[in-house]
Design a protein around this motif. Structure first.
Motif, PDB file in Angstrom:
ATOM      1  N   LYS A   4       0.735  -1.080  -0.029  1.00  0.00           N
ATOM      2  CA  LYS A   4       0.030  -0.032  -0.271  1.00  0.00           C
ATOM      3  C   LYS A   4       0.951   1.214   0.196  1.00  0.00           C
ATOM      4  CE  LYS A   4      -0.615   0.111   4.930  1.00  0.00           C
ATOM      5  NZ  LYS A   4      -1.737  -0.140   6.252  1.00  0.00           N
ATOM      6  N   TRP A   5       2.322   1.073   0.119  1.00  0.00           N
ATOM      7  CA  TRP A   5       3.031   2.336   0.280  1.00  0.00           C
ATOM      8  C   TRP A   5       3.472   2.413  -1.164  1.00  0.00           C
ATOM      9  CZ3 TRP A   5       1.400   4.406   4.519  1.00  0.00           C
ATOM     10  CH2 TRP A   5       1.075   3.493   5.641  1.00  0.00           C
ATOM     11  N   SER A   6       3.812   3.762  -1.329  1.00  0.00           N
ATOM     12  CA  SER A   6       4.205   4.105  -2.644  1.00  0.00           C
ATOM     13  C   SER A   6       5.935   4.326  -2.650  1.00  0.00           C
ATOM     14  CB  SER A   6       3.831   5.479  -3.249  1.00  0.00           C
ATOM     15  OG  SER A   6       4.004   6.474  -2.308  1.00  0.00           O
ATOM     16  N   LYS A   7       6.292   4.549  -1.125  1.00  0.00           N
ATOM     17  CA  LYS A   7       7.616   4.611  -0.871  1.00  0.00           C
ATOM     18  C   LYS A   7       7.973   4.325   0.238  1.00  0.00           C
ATOM     19  CE  LYS A   7       9.525   8.592  -2.204  1.00  0.00           C
ATOM     20  NZ  LYS A   7       9.967  10.117  -2.338  1.00  0.00           N
ATOM     21  N   ILE A   8       8.951   3.557   0.598  1.00  0.00           N
ATOM     22  CA  ILE A   8       9.532   3.423   1.816  1.00  0.00           C
ATOM     23  C   ILE A   8      10.980   3.950   2.017  1.00  0.00           C
ATOM     24  CG2 ILE A   8      10.224   1.511   3.623  1.00  0.00           C
ATOM     25  CD1 ILE A   8       7.945  -0.291   2.608  1.00  0.00           C
TER      26      ILE A   8
END
Length: 504
Positions: A59-63
């Motif tokens: 669900k994350w676009s960036k980590i």
């Protein structure tokens, strides 16, 4: 954002017989993130844990990570809620020791991205979500009646600034994990969040940073600014000596330019002596009978001696008795049914005296909203009784956070103390008094300065006093939450401040 008013009532009641035979012990309740007592929808259980079904890296676009902060990571997504024409980011700051802070960012609406400063906003409690500020006070959207939706808000502070709302300390809002029950530790975590945020979004890193908060933010803001300022000094010193490690070179000097505290609890020793005055002899009609205020005032000398001991030793053993005794001064007001955040109106409903708080809970507990924002938990905690109680037992309440302000002023960092003049719990009399009494290099000049009208659209919106980089602003016709009661004037205040324009 607010100071509790009733939460402590339960804690204080157990000590009532020790202090004196009063019918109840007041303590700031969880009414609105401020001084309060028992918080609706809160618990005293163990640290919150994520909802397994909501955990997913997809669900994350960036980590984002940094070698300079090996124990931290930032998970980011781009939601589309309420102010959908504004660039937004939300997500979590994670630490290796099980701390997960939630944030929601909004880009400036009417200023080019590269020119807008960043405002970091924190509500109080201790233990209330900063999303109260977002959806009730100064965000680009305000929750609609019933909590089924949120609509654009014309007076959001992202008019000319990027604004970050962060849920701290842990276990408030959508944040979860290991407990943190003191403002200094919470400030250090916010510093790490900002480092990772700027690392992730360098396009926002070339303008000024302003750290603002209200109510118990009178603790959080100085503590956060202290963490930023001292880390900046350490980084600069090591840089000049050429001893920065390769990893440390990833960090940056955070562009801390100013701090702002709205209706805050910052110097309890000074502020506690004005509760009787605000209840019976303010510029508004009295809320209590004069004999009730006289009784309140009669307790202050003992209260002051206990706070002085807390200021001297600054540990829970010295500070907890001050919290318990001094908050007995509040019981008459709480029992009156008046709103502790606004002397002009009664306390409505059970949810922190403002029905809109229930609407915020409804909105942020909607599974669709949580999915869009990326929440790891299935329950939004507007205020946490456990966090509130933890701060109290840790002795944080009565500590002298005003002492963190002079080093900032003397370093050239601008400081704004503002207060709605209808608030009782963190009233303008006490806030003005500690501002005048503050020991810093410009104390004499600030005391000698005259108050002047702050005018918005041809009308007096308040009274201001400024000397060098220190300002106090009394806001007419506003309670504890200035942007809620006076949205247009509050927007003028923040826009003038970030532009470094005078109030008079």
């Amino acid at each position: 954002m607010k100071l509790y008013f009733s939460s402590l009532l339960a804690l204080a009641a157990s000590l009532a017989s020790l202090a004196e035979a009063s019918p109840a012990q007041h303590v700031f309740q969880p009414h609105l993130g401020g001084l309060t007592g028992h918080l609706p929808g809160s618990s005293m259980g163990s640290a919150r844990e994520p909802t397994v079904g909501l955990l997913s890296d997809s669900k994350w676009s960036k980590i984002e990570t940094m070698a300079a902060l090996p124990n931290y990571q930032l998970r980011i997504k781009q939601p589309h809620l309420c102010a959908t024409n504004t660039t937004q980011y939300s997500g979590y700051l994670d630490t290796a020791d099980d701390k997960h802070f939630f944030f929601w960012f909004f880009e400036a609406r009417n200023v080019p991205r590269d020119d807008a400063p960043v405002v970091l906003w924190m509500n109080g409690g201790p233990g209330c979500s900063s999303f109260t500020g977002l959806l009730m006070e100064l965000g680009p959207c305000r929750v609609d009646k019933g909590g089924k939706s949120a609509s654009d808000f014309a007076y959001g502070w992202n008019d000319k600034a990027h604004v970050i709302f962060i849920d701290q300390p842990l276990n408030v809002g959508y944040s979860y994990g290991k407990d943190v029950f003191n403002s200094i530790a919470a400030g250090q975590d916010v510093y790490s969040f900002l480092q990772l945020f700027y690392h992730s979004f360098p396009e926002y890193a070339n303008t000024e940073l302003h750290v603002f908060g209200e109510s118990y933010g009178g603790h959080y803001v100085p503590a956060t600014a202290k963490a930023i300022h001292e880390a900046n000094l350490e980084f600069t010193s090591k840089q000049e000596l050429g001893v920065l490690s390769v990893a440390e070179k990833e960090k940056r000097v955070l562009p801390l330019t100013s701090i702002g505290i709205g209706n805050g609890l910052t110097d309890p020793l000074t502020q506690y002596q004005f509760y009787g005055k605000m209840a019976c002899n303010s510029t508004y009609p009295p809320v209590l009978k004069q004999e009730q205020c006289d009784s309140m005032d009669s307790k202050y000398p003992t209260c002051a001696r206990l706070i002085e001991a807390c200021y001297r030793w600054q540990n829970s053993l010295a500070c907890y008795p001050a919290e318990m005794y001094c908050n007995t001064m509040m019981v008459a007001y709480q029992q009156s049914g008046a709103n502790p955040y606004d002397v002009r109106i009664p306390c409505e409903g059970s949810n922190l005296c403002y029905p809109i708080m229930s609407d915020i809970d409804t909105f942020l507990n909607d599974p669709a909203v949580q999915q869009e924002l990326g929440s790891d938990v299935s329950k939004f905690e507007s205020c946490s009784q456990k966090v509130y109680g933890g701060f109290i037992l840790n002795g944080d309440w009565m500590k002298p956070y005003h002492r963190e302000v002079p080093p900032l002023l003397d370093a050239g960092i601008r400081v704004l103390i503002y207060a709605g003049d209808a608030d009782w719990i963190c009233n303008w009399y006490g806030n003005k008094a500690w501002s005048e009494a503050l020991e810093w290099s410009g104390k004499g000049g600030f005391q000698a300065e005259k108050d002047a009208d702050w005018v918005v659209d041809g009308k007096a919106a308040g009274e201001a006093r400024s000397y060098k980089n220190f300002s106090f602003l009394r806001v007419f016709g506003a309670g504890h939450m200035v942007p809620y009661d006076q949205p247009e004037n509050a927007l003028d205040m923040i826009n003038r401040w970030i532009a470094n324009k005078p109030f008079y």
